[in-house]
Structures are given as C-alpha cells and as structure tokens.
Design a protein around this motif. Structure first.
Motif, PDB file in Angstrom:
ATOM      1  N   TRP A 313       1.007  -1.206   0.131  1.00 54.75           N
ATOM      2  CA  TRP A 313       0.072  -0.157   0.087  1.00 54.75           C
ATOM      3  C   TRP A 313       0.973   1.249   0.152  1.00 54.75           C
ATOM      4  O   TRP A 313       1.381   1.620   1.014  1.00 54.75           O
ATOM      5  N   ASN A 314       1.323   1.809  -1.250  1.00 54.87           N
ATOM      6  CA  ASN A 314       2.309   2.966  -1.162  1.00 54.87           C
ATOM      7  C   ASN A 314       1.713   4.227  -1.464  1.00 54.87           C
ATOM      8  O   ASN A 314       2.032   5.010  -2.292  1.00 54.87           O
ATOM      9  N   SER A 315       0.806   4.603  -0.241  1.00 55.72           N
ATOM     10  CA  SER A 315       0.141   5.841  -0.265  1.00 55.72           C
ATOM     11  C   SER A 315       0.286   6.114   1.330  1.00 55.72           C
ATOM     12  O   SER A 315      -0.072   5.290   2.242  1.00 55.72           O
ATOM     13  N   PRO A 316       0.444   7.690   1.425  1.00 53.42           N
ATOM     14  CA  PRO A 316       0.434   8.067   2.918  1.00 53.42           C
ATOM     15  C   PRO A 316      -0.565   7.666   3.707  1.00 53.42           C
ATOM     16  O   PRO A 316      -0.735   7.653   4.802  1.00 53.42           O
ATOM     17  N   SER A 317      -1.910   7.595   2.649  1.00 58.18           N
ATOM     18  CA  SER A 317      -3.232   7.473   3.326  1.00 58.18           C
ATOM     19  C   SER A 317      -3.287   6.045   3.994  1.00 58.18           C
ATOM     20  O   SER A 317      -4.237   5.801   4.920  1.00 58.18           O
ATOM     21  N   ALA A 318      -2.324   5.327   3.709  1.00 55.88           N
ATOM     22  CA  ALA A 318      -2.162   3.965   4.567  1.00 55.88           C
ATOM     23  C   ALA A 318      -2.133   4.153   6.233  1.00 55.88           C
ATOM     24  O   ALA A 318      -2.761   3.254   6.716  1.00 55.88           O
ATOM     25  N   LEU A 319      -1.724   5.126   6.337  1.00 54.81           N
ATOM     26  CA  LEU A 319      -1.467   5.311   8.001  1.00 54.81           C
ATOM     27  C   LEU A 319      -2.815   5.880   8.565  1.00 54.81           C
ATOM     28  O   LEU A 319      -3.091   5.774   9.507  1.00 54.81           O
ATOM     29  N   GLY A 320      -3.895   5.991   7.624  1.00 54.62           N
ATOM     30  CA  GLY A 320      -5.260   6.306   8.274  1.00 54.62           C
ATOM     31  C   GLY A 320      -5.781   5.155   9.194  1.00 54.62           C
ATOM     32  O   GLY A 320      -6.525   5.305  10.119  1.00 54.62           O
ATOM     33  N   VAL A 321      -5.290   3.861   9.031  1.00 53.84           N
ATOM     34  CA  VAL A 321      -5.676   2.838   9.975  1.00 53.84           C
ATOM     35  C   VAL A 321      -5.126   3.015  11.197  1.00 53.84           C
ATOM     36  O   VAL A 321      -5.869   2.521  12.245  1.00 53.84           O
ATOM     37  N   LEU A 322      -4.215   3.916  11.511  1.00 51.06           N
ATOM     38  CA  LEU A 322      -3.842   4.100  12.893  1.00 51.06           C
ATOM     39  C   LEU A 322      -4.371   5.377  13.752  1.00 51.06           C
ATOM     40  O   LEU A 322      -4.381   5.496  14.880  1.00 51.06           O
ATOM     41  N   LEU A 323      -5.303   6.044  12.739  1.00 51.58           N
ATOM     42  CA  LEU A 323      -5.857   7.351  13.222  1.00 51.58           C
ATOM     43  C   LEU A 323      -6.969   7.290  14.195  1.00 51.58           C
ATOM     44  O   LEU A 323      -7.450   8.214  14.690  1.00 51.58           O
ATOM     45  N   ASP A 324      -7.634   6.161  14.173  1.00 47.34           N
ATOM     46  CA  ASP A 324      -8.481   5.908  15.023  1.00 47.34           C
ATOM     47  C   ASP A 324      -8.470   5.712  16.667  1.00 47.34           C
ATOM     48  O   ASP A 324      -9.231   6.019  17.652  1.00 47.34           O
ATOM     49  N   ASP A 325      -7.176   5.475  16.881  1.00 44.44           N
ATOM     50  CA  ASP A 325      -6.715   5.493  18.384  1.00 44.44           C
ATOM     51  C   ASP A 325      -6.702   6.852  18.890  1.00 44.44           C
ATOM     52  O   ASP A 325      -6.283   7.902  17.995  1.00 44.44           O
ATOM     53  N   PRO A 326      -7.041   7.078  19.887  1.00 38.05           N
ATOM     54  CA  PRO A 326      -6.729   8.578  20.503  1.00 38.05           C
ATOM     55  C   PRO A 326      -5.446   9.218  20.563  1.00 38.05           C
ATOM     56  O   PRO A 326      -5.238  10.285  20.148  1.00 38.05           O
ATOM     57  N   ALA A 327      -4.504   8.184  20.536  1.00 37.64           N
ATOM     58  CA  ALA A 327      -2.935   8.777  20.170  1.00 37.64           C
ATOM     59  C   ALA A 327      -2.072   7.920  19.363  1.00 37.64           C
ATOM     60  O   ALA A 327      -2.007   6.851  19.786  1.00 37.64           O
ATOM     61  N   SER A 328      -1.658   8.312  18.209  1.00 38.07           N
ATOM     62  CA  SER A 328      -1.108   7.562  17.327  1.00 38.07           C
ATOM     63  C   SER A 328       0.330   6.937  18.032  1.00 38.07           C
ATOM     64  O   SER A 328       1.025   8.342  18.512  1.00 38.07           O
ATOM     65  N   PRO A 329       0.808   5.815  18.004  1.00 38.91           N
ATOM     66  CA  PRO A 329       2.163   5.784  18.351  1.00 38.91           C
ATOM     67  C   PRO A 329       3.319   6.526  17.414  1.00 38.91           C
ATOM     68  O   PRO A 329       2.893   6.663  16.377  1.00 38.91           O
ATOM     69  N   GLY A 330       4.677   6.341  17.784  1.00 35.19           N
ATOM     70  CA  GLY A 330       5.516   6.896  16.798  1.00 35.19           C
ATOM     71  C   GLY A 330       5.782   6.056  15.569  1.00 35.19           C
ATOM     72  O   GLY A 330       5.536   4.846  15.532  1.00 35.19           O
ATOM     73  N   VAL A 331       5.499   6.780  14.421  1.00 35.01           N
ATOM     74  CA  VAL A 331       5.501   6.089  13.201  1.00 35.01           C
ATOM     75  C   VAL A 331       6.652   6.420  12.251  1.00 35.01           C
ATOM     76  O   VAL A 331       6.903   7.845  12.175  1.00 35.01           O
ATOM     77  N   VAL A 332       7.412   5.815  11.475  1.00 37.72           N
ATOM     78  CA  VAL A 332       8.109   6.074  10.157  1.00 37.72           C
ATOM     79  C   VAL A 332       7.665   5.249   9.211  1.00 37.72           C
ATOM     80  O   VAL A 332       7.955   3.972   9.195  1.00 37.72           O
ATOM     81  N   HIS A 333       7.263   5.759   8.104  1.00 38.42           N
ATOM     82  CA  HIS A 333       6.607   4.953   7.010  1.00 38.42           C
ATOM     83  C   HIS A 333       7.226   5.474   5.688  1.00 38.42           C
ATOM     84  O   HIS A 333       7.200   6.423   5.205  1.00 38.42           O
ATOM     85  N   HIS A 334       8.132   4.476   5.365  1.00 40.25           N
ATOM     86  CA  HIS A 334       8.770   4.726   3.932  1.00 40.25           C
ATOM     87  C   HIS A 334       7.765   4.243   2.795  1.00 40.25           C
ATOM     88  O   HIS A 334       7.670   3.106   2.563  1.00 40.25           O
ATOM     89  N   VAL A 335       6.865   5.354   2.441  1.00 36.11           N
ATOM     90  CA  VAL A 335       5.736   4.845   1.769  1.00 36.11           C
ATOM     91  C   VAL A 335       6.129   4.087   0.375  1.00 36.11           C
ATOM     92  O   VAL A 335       5.434   3.038   0.255  1.00 36.11           O
TER      93      VAL A 335
END
Length: 365
Positions: A313-335
């Motif tokens: 899934w080579n899009s930044p929008s892939a991180l949307g699955v993390l945003l439902d949590d109250p606070a997202s953990p630290g992430v580094v996504h090499h898209v």
C-alpha cells in the motif's frame, strides 16, 4: 580449558559492549584475518558454543536477548577497500568497513552505493548485507541483494568459501551471495563482498510538508507521488520527526519527498509536486538534502523499541488505519519502499499492530 584460552589467537576484547538486551557474551573476540575467523568458528562448532557476528551493532540493538550467547565475533577488523574500479563501477570491500567510509571513497569519484542504514558512521557493509537493509529508496534502487556480485564468507564449522565474482557479467555458479543477504549470519558470516555501483545524482532536492490527519487520509492528495518516481517518500509521526536533526517538524505528521536525478527532471518533479500539494514547509538541496535523507533513515533506528511491517500500500493514506486511536504511536513510514516502523511506546500500540496486520501490513520484525 577456558574460553579465553580457546580463542587466544583471535584477540579477545571486552564483552560488555556486545550485549543484546540483557544478555552479555562470555567472551568477545576480534579476528584480524580470515584464518583467525575460521579458527574461531571451528572452535565454536567443536565445543558447541553459540556465536553472534557483530558489525556496528545498529540492528542488533533491536533484537531480543538470545536464550544462549557464548561468543561475540567482532568483524570490524575487516575494514579494507580491496579493489575499486571506477570505470567498471564495481567495488570489492571487506565487510567490516562502515557505510560512511564507503560513501566518502565513492563520492570522490562521483559514484554512490545505494545501500542505506541508520548511523552510517557505525553501520557496516556486512551488517547491511546480512540484514538486507532496506531504506526509503528501496523501490527506486533495490535492496543490497540486488547490488551484490560476489562474496567471501565463513561457514559455521570454519570452512571458508566464495560465491559469484567481482564483475557485473560474471554468471558462473549459483548466486549464493544473494541468499546470504538477509540471512542475518545464519547461513554464513560475510567478510568480503563485491558490489555494483551507480553514478551519483546530478541534483538532489528534499521537500518537506506538514500534514494533518484529515489530509493524510485523503487518497486523492497523494496520487501523484508514485507517478513522479521520487527516490523516496516518507511520512513521520511527531515523535519520530522530533528525532531528525534539522527537520522542521509539523504538529501531527511530516511528509518528506526526496528527488534525485538530472537537474531538469528534478525541477519538473518539484514543480508538479508543489502544484499538487502546495508550497512546502521547507526545501533542502544538495548536501543538505542528503543529510535530511540520512536523518530519516536514522529516525527508525532511534526508536527504543519497534515493530516493522511491510506492505504494498504505497500511499501515505495507508496510515489512516492508525488514526482511530486517541494517540497514534511513533511511526516512520517509507511509503514507496513499503516499510513501516511502529514504535510500541504507548498502551495503544498492540491494538494498532493488530489493526495494521488486518489491513494489508505484514509484521516482519
């Protein structure tokens, strides 16, 4: 017979710096030649001792403590540049040489070896090969196994072997050297490798964008990214971005596009990206862009603990699955490289990991 006596010819060093988790080896040695390496491995095999090969230790810092750990084998004494042919664009080096040393030698001739790793002053060529180290430019330039032409290595019983050759057109035999890449020392210990090089890019630009959660979810915003063939595209969470020196981090997420090519195409890429995303928060060129790109690689290595996922899934929008949590953990996504590092530093990290696993992300570390 003590361990120190068993490895007397292999230059014992202090074992404490070679701890993995809470496990400290009984002895650490630094062989000065391939013969000493072979003798040490033969002794380990004979006495049924568990040995771990070491380079700079940048990857081992994230490993769990092994159940048994007798001997650390420090390979940093193998640090010679054996043969460099700029005309043929090939290099043979011992595997204890650091990535920083290799970069400096190649930069003087306008060439580069696109193997990436965190902390290049410590990270060694052997460590990058053993882990098949994949940085943010993997989609554009491939992985270490795509660059290796041949290797010399030692088996667990001390047998010394070689595979492949030193030139690009060598096709003799099976490509065992490629199998060694990513084997983490389990198939053999690399002590010399031959690699194919590339010309250094004529121009290098890094564009930095501050991105909010709503924009991150918007798939249409990122359609142009893969089409423009950037060298790398990375999205950092706030916690990870704060660890990158010289980065103007956004309050939520920071997106970085690295462009490397001839000057005209880099200008065209930058113009099209800015038309799609607006003016960047910052623009870095040349050495400053290279330094920022290295900082992005370092960000994942600086996580105290991490989970690593791979995805198509080579899009930044892939991180949307993390945003439902109250606070997202630290992430580094090499898209574009399909690599996501998640820092499990908060209580919601296990649930985030499960959600990612259910949305096309495969846990690999």
């Amino acid at each position: 017979m003590t361990l120190a006596h068993t490895f007397a010819s292999a230059h014992a060093v202090a074992p404490e710096p070679f701890a993995i988790g809470a496990a400290v080896p009984a002895i650490a040695i630094r062989p000065a030649s391939r013969e000493e390496l072979a003798e040490a491995l033969a002794a380990c095999s004979r006495d049924r001792l568990t040995a771990v090969p070491w380079g700079g230790g940048t990857s081992l810092a994230h490993e769990a403590a092994p159940g048994r750990y007798d001997v650390a084998i420090d390979l940093r004494g193998f640090d010679a540049l054996v043969e460099y042919d700029p005309e043929d664009m090939t290099l043979t080096a011992e595997c204890g040489v650091t990535l920083e040393t290799l970069r400096a030698a190649l930069a003087a001739r306008g060439q580069t070896l696109p193997i990436e790793g965190g902390d290049p002053a410590r990270a060694t060529l052997g460590g990058a090969l053993a882990t098949n180290s994949a940085g943010p430019r993997r989609m554009r330039f491939g992985a270490p196994r795509d660059r290796i032409l041949g290797a010399r290595f030692a088996l667990s019983d001390g047998t010394l072997a070689r595979t492949g050759g030193r030139v690009v057109k060598n096709v003799a035999g099976h490509a065992i050297h490629r199998l060694l890449c990513g084997s983490r020392g389990g198939l053999g210990i690399l002590f010399e490798a031959s690699l194919k090089l590339m010309p250094a890019p004529a121009a290098r630009v890094a564009l930095v964008f501050h991105v909010g959660a709503a924009a991150l979810r918007d798939e249409s915003r990122w359609v142009e990214w893969p089409r423009l063939e950037p060298a790398a595209a990375t999205v950092l969470g706030a916690a990870a971005a704060a660890r990158v020196d010289g980065l103007e981090a956004g309050p939520e997420f920071t997106a970085i596009l690295l462009l490397e090519d001839d000057a005209a195409w880099v200008r065209e890429q930058a113009a099209r990206i800015e038309r799609a995303l607006g003016a960047p928060a910052a623009r870095h060129e040349g050495d400053a862009a290279a330094a920022l790109a290295q900082g992005v690689c370092d960000a994942a290595e600086r996580m105290p603990r991490r989970l690593v996922f791979t995805t198509a899934w080579n899009s930044p929008s892939a991180l949307g699955v993390l945003l439902d949590d109250p606070a997202s953990p630290g992430v580094v996504h090499h898209v574009l490289a399909g690599r996501l590092c998640l820092e499990p530093g908060s209580d919601n990290a296990p649930s985030a990991a499960r959600r990612l696993a259910g949305c096309g992300f495969d846990l690999i570390e």
